[in-house]
Design a protein around this motif. Sequence first.
Motif, PDB file in Angstrom:
ATOM      1  N   THR A  49     -45.754  28.226 -16.868  1.00 15.28           N
ATOM      2  CA  THR A  49     -44.504  28.723 -16.309  1.00 15.28           C
ATOM      3  C   THR A  49     -43.712  27.594 -15.671  1.00 15.28           C
ATOM      4  O   THR A  49     -42.487  27.518 -15.819  1.00 15.28           O
ATOM      5  CB  THR A  49     -44.784  29.824 -15.271  1.00 15.28           C
ATOM      6  N   SER A  50     -44.385  26.680 -14.983  1.00 15.01           N
ATOM      7  CA  SER A  50     -43.669  25.582 -14.324  1.00 15.01           C
ATOM      8  C   SER A  50     -42.995  24.673 -15.346  1.00 15.01           C
ATOM      9  O   SER A  50     -41.884  24.184 -15.105  1.00 15.01           O
ATOM     10  CB  SER A  50     -44.599  24.783 -13.415  1.00 15.01           C
ATOM     11  N   CYS A  51     -43.620  24.450 -16.489  1.00 16.54           N
ATOM     12  CA  CYS A  51     -42.991  23.651 -17.554  1.00 16.54           C
ATOM     13  C   CYS A  51     -41.763  24.367 -18.102  1.00 16.54           C
ATOM     14  O   CYS A  51     -40.736  23.742 -18.364  1.00 16.54           O
ATOM     15  CB  CYS A  51     -43.977  23.378 -18.689  1.00 16.54           C
ATOM     16  N   THR A  52     -41.863  25.673 -18.249  1.00 13.74           N
ATOM     17  CA  THR A  52     -40.730  26.450 -18.746  1.00 13.74           C
ATOM     18  C   THR A  52     -39.552  26.356 -17.786  1.00 13.74           C
ATOM     19  O   THR A  52     -38.421  26.121 -18.198  1.00 13.74           O
ATOM     20  CB  THR A  52     -41.135  27.932 -18.924  1.00 13.74           C
ATOM     21  N   ILE A  53     -39.821  26.497 -16.510  1.00 11.60           N
ATOM     22  CA  ILE A  53     -38.775  26.405 -15.496  1.00 11.60           C
ATOM     23  C   ILE A  53     -38.158  25.010 -15.503  1.00 11.60           C
ATOM     24  O   ILE A  53     -36.941  24.848 -15.444  1.00 11.60           O
ATOM     25  CB  ILE A  53     -39.306  26.785 -14.118  1.00 11.60           C
ATOM     26  N   HIS A  54     -38.988  23.981 -15.600  1.00  7.29           N
ATOM     27  CA  HIS A  54     -38.484  22.607 -15.625  1.00  7.29           C
ATOM     28  C   HIS A  54     -37.550  22.389 -16.823  1.00  7.29           C
ATOM     29  O   HIS A  54     -36.464  21.839 -16.671  1.00  7.29           O
ATOM     30  CB  HIS A  54     -39.629  21.608 -15.683  1.00  7.29           C
ATOM     31  N   HIS A  55     -37.960  22.814 -18.002  1.00  7.95           N
ATOM     32  CA  HIS A  55     -37.137  22.618 -19.205  1.00  7.95           C
ATOM     33  C   HIS A  55     -35.856  23.446 -19.164  1.00  7.95           C
ATOM     34  O   HIS A  55     -34.851  23.054 -19.754  1.00  7.95           O
ATOM     35  CB  HIS A  55     -37.943  22.921 -20.466  1.00  7.95           C
ATOM     36  N   THR A  56     -35.890  24.567 -18.459  1.00  8.97           N
ATOM     37  CA  THR A  56     -34.685  25.374 -18.311  1.00  8.97           C
ATOM     38  C   THR A  56     -33.683  24.675 -17.412  1.00  8.97           C
ATOM     39  O   THR A  56     -32.486  24.639 -17.689  1.00  8.97           O
ATOM     40  CB  THR A  56     -35.035  26.762 -17.721  1.00  8.97           C
ATOM     41  N   ARG A  57     -34.184  24.062 -16.348  1.00 11.61           N
ATOM     42  CA  ARG A  57     -33.309  23.380 -15.383  1.00 11.61           C
ATOM     43  C   ARG A  57     -32.887  21.998 -15.854  1.00 11.61           C
ATOM     44  O   ARG A  57     -31.805  21.537 -15.533  1.00 11.61           O
ATOM     45  CB  ARG A  57     -34.015  23.252 -14.046  1.00 11.61           C
ATOM     46  N   CYS A  58     -33.759  21.319 -16.595  1.00 14.58           N
ATOM     47  CA  CYS A  58     -33.500  19.940 -17.016  1.00 14.58           C
ATOM     48  C   CYS A  58     -33.766  19.784 -18.504  1.00 14.58           C
ATOM     49  O   CYS A  58     -34.759  19.161 -18.901  1.00 14.58           O
ATOM     50  CB  CYS A  58     -34.399  18.969 -16.254  1.00 14.58           C
ATOM     51  N   PRO A  59     -32.913  20.371 -19.349  1.00 15.81           N
ATOM     52  CA  PRO A  59     -33.154  20.257 -20.804  1.00 15.81           C
ATOM     53  C   PRO A  59     -33.084  18.793 -21.250  1.00 15.81           C
ATOM     54  O   PRO A  59     -32.298  18.009 -20.717  1.00 15.81           O
ATOM     55  CB  PRO A  59     -32.044  21.081 -21.431  1.00 15.81           C
ATOM     56  N   SER A  60     -33.931  18.450 -22.181  1.00 17.92           N
ATOM     57  CA  SER A  60     -33.953  17.057 -22.656  1.00 17.92           C
ATOM     58  C   SER A  60     -32.908  16.810 -23.704  1.00 17.92           C
ATOM     59  O   SER A  60     -32.265  17.637 -24.213  1.00 17.92           O
ATOM     60  CB  SER A  60     -35.314  16.720 -23.232  1.00 17.92           C
TER      61      SER A  60
END
Length: 60
Positions: A49-60
């Motif tokens: 879940t934390s990876c999902t939240i990170h990628h949502t906030r900071c897309p590469s």
Amino acid sequence: MCAATGGGAIDGPSYFLAPTLLVDVPEGAEVAREEIFGPVVTVETSPSTSCTIHHTRCPS
């Protein structure tokens, strides 16, 4: 990556594709990053879940 459904041409004189669902899309794949002209949805997985939240906030 594979098409779970759709991906083929619609019957008739057109260049349209049937609505398409792509699954197992790798992280950073072009199909997930770039705009697609057509009814296409990509499904990506995340290890947590934390990876999902990170990628949502900071897309590469």
